[in-house]
Scaffold this active site. Sequence first.
Site, PDB file in Angstrom:
ATOM      1  N   ALA A 123       9.038  -3.887  -5.547  1.00  0.00           N
ATOM      2  CA  ALA A 123       8.159  -2.733  -5.791  1.00  0.00           C
ATOM      3  C   ALA A 123       7.848  -2.501  -7.261  1.00  0.00           C
ATOM      4  CB  ALA A 123       8.708  -1.450  -5.173  1.00  0.00           C
ATOM      5  N   GLY A 133       0.810  -1.210   0.000  1.00  0.00           N
ATOM      6  CA  GLY A 133       0.000   0.000   0.000  1.00  0.00           C
ATOM      7  C   GLY A 133       0.839   1.253   0.000  1.00  0.00           C
ATOM      8  N   THR A 158       0.723  -8.801 -15.249  1.00  0.00           N
ATOM      9  CA  THR A 158       2.132  -8.483 -15.454  1.00  0.00           C
ATOM     10  C   THR A 158       2.919  -9.787 -15.560  1.00  0.00           C
ATOM     11  OG1 THR A 158       2.312  -8.171 -13.056  1.00  0.00           O
ATOM     12  CG2 THR A 158       2.080  -6.209 -14.407  1.00  0.00           C
ATOM     13  N   GLY A 184       5.872  -4.312  -9.236  1.00  0.00           N
ATOM     14  CA  GLY A 184       4.433  -4.482  -9.402  1.00  0.00           C
ATOM     15  C   GLY A 184       3.641  -3.350  -8.778  1.00  0.00           C
ATOM     16  N   ASP A 185       4.072  -2.892  -7.601  1.00  0.00           N
ATOM     17  CA  ASP A 185       3.391  -1.775  -6.937  1.00  0.00           C
ATOM     18  C   ASP A 185       3.515  -0.497  -7.756  1.00  0.00           C
ATOM     19  OD1 ASP A 185       2.748  -3.440  -4.800  1.00  0.00           O
ATOM     20  OD2 ASP A 185       4.608  -2.961  -3.748  1.00  0.00           O
ATOM     21  N   GLY A 228      15.834  -1.681  -3.768  1.00  0.00           N
ATOM     22  CA  GLY A 228      14.908  -1.256  -2.735  1.00  0.00           C
ATOM     23  C   GLY A 228      13.496  -1.072  -3.244  1.00  0.00           C
TER      24      GLY A 228
END
Length: 306
Positions: free
Chosen positions: A251, A42, A222, A253-254, A289
């Site tokens: 991160a 999130g 994806t 995908g986010d 990261g």
Amino acid sequence: MKKKILVIGSLNTDFLIETDKIPAPGETVLGHSVSHIPGGKGANQAYAAGKLGGEVAMIGAVGNDPYGKKLIENLLSAGVDASGIEICEDTPTGQAYISLEPSGENCIIVIPGTNHMVTPELIQKHMALVDSCDYILTQFEIPMDTVRYIKKLALQKGKRLIVDPAPAVAGLEADFWNGISIVKPNETELALLTGREMNSREEYIEGARSLIDKGVETVVITLGKAGCLTVTRDQADLFPAHIVKTVDSTAAGDSFTAALSIALSEGADMKEAVAFAQTVCAVVVTRKGAQSSIPARDELKEVMSY
């Protein structure tokens, strides 16, 4: 007029462990370093949407500890409205332990902590943020009953709902999917969600359409280096990925989900939105990261196709 995005989801501190090899069961390996990096699906999506120029708010929960304080500070630095993030006294902030290989492959163990405290009651406390938004993004790192409540709320209030179904949950009830605007799994998550083995484009499309038959408008799958597949009831389109040297896929995908929502909120069509999201991911995977890898909008100019 720019549309508003609300992220309801998880916040974690990522403990990134760099190692030559992710250990097999029962195996011990040596690591090279460990870093503490703001993360959580999130928070990653909210931070990315803010860095990319969106008008973004977040509802979530952290502990009253240094990790929670850092997570909120990081979101504020990206321009995110963090007024919906509850600070909890007796439960620690969520944590994720990430083992990272030089190839960019990783494995992740998540300890939810305060993410279990993202409840319907917490959302009700910040209903003004729900009322003022146009898009809601959520994930599966918060309780599933809360995700169900978010879906119900989005339908009642006419919000566009984008669901990143990770970590994937098998055997969800059929009516869970009804009314969701976009579901964005990767290929492994799609297989778990649908209970099907998938090894080809045709099988991915069939799996996506099984969710569409249950009420999802669009499924965006994806596929890592193979690109991205968007599926509606009547059409399926494959979008090749940018060719880059992957350093760390954390991160990615986010960032894709956030960038997709940003482009759509600015009036892009799905093809343009996917192109923008893939451009963002092409930058993210070249950096280490979670939130530390996410670019600002002006960093995309040289590679941007939207």
